[in-house]
Design a protein around this motif. Structure first.
Motif, PDB file in Angstrom:
ATOM      1  N   TYR A 177       0.853  -1.189   0.000  1.00  0.00           N
ATOM      2  CA  TYR A 177       0.000   0.000   0.000  1.00  0.00           C
ATOM      3  C   TYR A 177       0.887   1.237   0.000  1.00  0.00           C
ATOM      4  O   TYR A 177       1.824   1.326   0.796  1.00  0.00           O
ATOM      5  N   SER A 178       0.587   2.160  -0.863  1.00  0.00           N
ATOM      6  CA  SER A 178       1.327   3.422  -0.882  1.00  0.00           C
ATOM      7  C   SER A 178       0.465   4.466  -1.579  1.00  0.00           C
ATOM      8  O   SER A 178      -0.201   4.182  -2.574  1.00  0.00           O
ATOM      9  N   SER A 179       0.526   5.676  -1.054  1.00  0.00           N
ATOM     10  CA  SER A 179      -0.232   6.772  -1.668  1.00  0.00           C
ATOM     11  C   SER A 179       0.653   7.678  -2.506  1.00  0.00           C
ATOM     12  O   SER A 179       0.200   8.739  -2.954  1.00  0.00           O
ATOM     13  N   ALA A 180       1.897   7.269  -2.704  1.00  0.00           N
ATOM     14  CA  ALA A 180       2.815   8.124  -3.469  1.00  0.00           C
ATOM     15  C   ALA A 180       2.493   8.049  -4.956  1.00  0.00           C
ATOM     16  O   ALA A 180       2.012   7.037  -5.468  1.00  0.00           O
ATOM     17  N   GLY A 181       2.779   9.135  -5.632  1.00  0.00           N
ATOM     18  CA  GLY A 181       2.451   9.206  -7.040  1.00  0.00           C
ATOM     19  C   GLY A 181       3.424   8.473  -7.942  1.00  0.00           C
ATOM     20  O   GLY A 181       3.064   8.045  -9.034  1.00  0.00           O
ATOM     21  N   ARG A 182       4.660   8.332  -7.493  1.00  0.00           N
ATOM     22  CA  ARG A 182       5.697   7.748  -8.352  1.00  0.00           C
ATOM     23  C   ARG A 182       5.420   6.264  -8.647  1.00  0.00           C
ATOM     24  O   ARG A 182       5.421   5.839  -9.776  1.00  0.00           O
ATOM     25  N   HIS A 183       5.221   5.479  -7.606  1.00  0.00           N
ATOM     26  CA  HIS A 183       4.965   4.053  -7.791  1.00  0.00           C
ATOM     27  C   HIS A 183       3.577   3.656  -7.280  1.00  0.00           C
ATOM     28  O   HIS A 183       2.802   3.032  -7.973  1.00  0.00           O
ATOM     29  N   GLY A 184       3.312   3.959  -6.036  1.00  0.00           N
ATOM     30  CA  GLY A 184       2.023   3.600  -5.456  1.00  0.00           C
ATOM     31  C   GLY A 184       1.974   2.145  -5.009  1.00  0.00           C
ATOM     32  O   GLY A 184       2.992   1.457  -4.918  1.00  0.00           O
ATOM     33  N   SER A 185       0.766   1.680  -4.750  1.00  0.00           N
ATOM     34  CA  SER A 185       0.576   0.327  -4.213  1.00  0.00           C
ATOM     35  C   SER A 185       0.958  -0.730  -5.240  1.00  0.00           C
ATOM     36  O   SER A 185       0.611  -0.616  -6.413  1.00  0.00           O
ATOM     37  N   GLU A 186       1.651  -1.751  -4.779  1.00  0.00           N
ATOM     38  CA  GLU A 186       1.994  -2.897  -5.633  1.00  0.00           C
ATOM     39  C   GLU A 186       0.874  -3.931  -5.495  1.00  0.00           C
ATOM     40  O   GLU A 186       0.930  -4.834  -4.658  1.00  0.00           O
TER      41      GLU A 186
END
Lengths: 311, 192
Positions: A177-186
């Motif tokens: 889970y990730s809210s970052a724009g570069r990669h985000g959730s896998e």
């Protein structure tokens, strides 16, 4: 002040005041020393840039107050490929003070890491892509999220089945889970890995890859952290609309310090200036991760200032 | 440049390497049923791993440097040894014609079943570099994640080998040697 808030305040105050013992109240105070495990976490650290050295210096300063014995590395430990020179410039030199003090680093592999790192002694990988180890009440599971094949999943399930530790902490490079724009959730990785994490009661998952700090709201009882800014920052990269973020910070580079006793796992995320950008705890007895966090997205607190705690 | 130890083991490794080339494009392979084709592929993989292990044993016996602390690394020496033993290696020696279409179909179907954003995320991470058998994986290039659910569908490999993408090509990567040991071209669509 509510008991939970008080504990959180005490933890922050302990860091700032330079206390070295656990300070979570009578229960922790009476705990045997072997039940306390304190470790730091860095992700995407191996740039060799000024920022990495500054984070390392901040870690050293924090350790004088909160002596962690381990450092978990969340991948991208040495950018640019393996070489002796890279190991010196991107690991041994920035973390020299910690290494000299006997702090042990445990690495997982990122997409920028060379397989050669598996055999690099200071990373404690023993030639393996994935491995597990135990400290006190904590079982650590270092995974290779670059290549989550059948054999690794089978190994992980076997290890988790056999784990009797109070705390189970998994760490690997790519965030579920990730809210970052570069990669985000896998999401693909999540589909194969998350069922095991839930089934076997992993409480904490630490990942990098996105060069920001984020603590996610607990997902199915698992608390996820993204800490991929220990070597460089992707400023302003955290998205606002994911609905996943408990606390996010994308204005400076960060590392985390975590302390686990039998009952409570406390965490703090700190910036290059040792400002606390997030802190909280997970209570083991509750069986469900009850996280109390503090800090605001993009706004680090000044050192010496206690953090507001949500009710 | 090859080390002395690598040269010394070439002869024995050539013997082990023979199954990797003999019959790689044989009529039997072309007619193989799906089950047989996987078995054939597994045989090729096993033969490669035997070669790999033979090289490893010889190098360790020669006290090659296993530590990553400097000097000629174990991996480089291993890559030299395997490359020499497989001088005639060609695409399809392991990913043989009997199994290649099935693997390509699995890769393409997996990708096609994903949403566009997910497809783009997968393709965006793949380094765009030319690929040849017996080349080393490009130094410093990131390793694109092979999608886990695709890995669960592809025929299993020995731990010494991994499926990876480089450019539009699916490669078999020798992890310990950092060596591209076989490839399937045009496995991936062009990245928009």
């Amino acid at each position: 002040m509510p008991r939970a808030s008080l504990r959180n305040f005490v933890f922050v105050a302990t860091v700032l005041a330079g206390a070295s013992a656990s300070a979570y109240g009578p229960r922790a105070a009476s705990a045997d020393a072997t039940t306390l495990v304190r470790f730091a976490v860095i992700g995407d650290s191996g740039t060799g840039l000024k920022g990495q050295y500054e984070v390392a210096a901040a870690m050293e300063a924090t350790r004088s107050r909160l002596p962690f014995e381990l450092v978990l590395m969340l991948g991208d430990n040495l950018y640019g490929g393996w070489s002796r020179k890279a190991a010196v410039e991107r690991f041994e030199r920035p973390y020299k003070a910690l290494l000299d003090a006997g702090v042990q680093f445990y690495a997982s592999l990122g997409n920028h890491d060379d397989a050669e790192e598996r055999s690099y002694g200071p990373f404690h990988m023993s030639g393996e892509r994935y491995y597990a180890f135990t400290r006190g009440n904590v079982d650590f599971f270092a995974l290779d999220s670059n290549y989550m094949d059948r054999s690794q999943l089978g190994w992980l399930e076997q290890k988790l089945q056999g784990s009797r530790a109070r705390w189970k902490v998994a760490f690997f490079h790519h965030p579920l889970y990730s809210s970052a724009g570069r990669h985000g959730s896998e999401t693909d990785l999540r589909r194969v890995l998350e069922p095991l994490l839930i089934q076997y009661g992993v409480q904490v998952v630490l990942s990098g890859h996105d060069h920001v700090y984020e603590r996610l709201t607990p997902q199915h009882g698992v608390t996820y952290f993204v800490c991929g800014s220990s070597g460089q920052l992707r400023r302003g990269n955290l998205g606002k609309g994911s609905g996943l973020t408990a606390i996010g910070f994308d204005q400076d580079q960060t590392f985390i310090v975590i302390e686990a006793t039998a009952e409570i796992l406390q965490f703090q995320a700190l910036s290059r200036t040792n400002a606390v950008v997030d802190s909280g705890r997970i209570n083991w007895s509750a069986r469900v991760s009850t996280v109390i966090g503090s800090g605001e997205r993009g706004a680090a607190q000044r050192p010496g200032v206690s953090l507001p705690v949500p009710p | 440049m090859c080390s002395k130890s690598a040269r010394r083991i070439v002869l024995s490794c050539m013997i082990l390497a023979a199954p990797l080339t003999l019959g790689a494009r044989s009529p039997v392979a072309r007619r193989a049923s799906p089950v047989d084709s996987v078995a054939l592929f597994e045989d090729r993989v096993a033969a490669y791993v035997a070669l790999h292990n033979q090289c490893v044993r010889r190098l360790r016996g020669d006290d090659a440097d296993r530590d990553s602390s400097g000097g000629p690394t174990f991996r480089q020496t291993l890559a030299d040894s395997i490359r020499l033993a497989r001088q005639g290696a060609r695409p399809g020696d392991i990913l043989c014609p009997a199994v290649a279409p099935r693997i390509l179909q699995l890769v393409r179907a997996d990708l096609a079943a994903r949403e566009r954003l997910e497809q783009e995320a997968i393709l965006a991470e793949v380094p765009q570099v030319p690929v040849r058998v017996n080349d080393c994986y490009p130094a410093g290039a990131p390793l694109a994640t092979t999608p886990p659910r695709l890995l669960l569908r592809l025929p299993p490999l020995a731990p010494e080998l991994q499926y990876r993408f480089l450019g539009r090509t699916l490669i078999l990567l020798d992890v310990d040697a950092g060596l591209i040991v076989d490839l399937l071209q045009d496995a991936l669509p062009r990245h928009p």
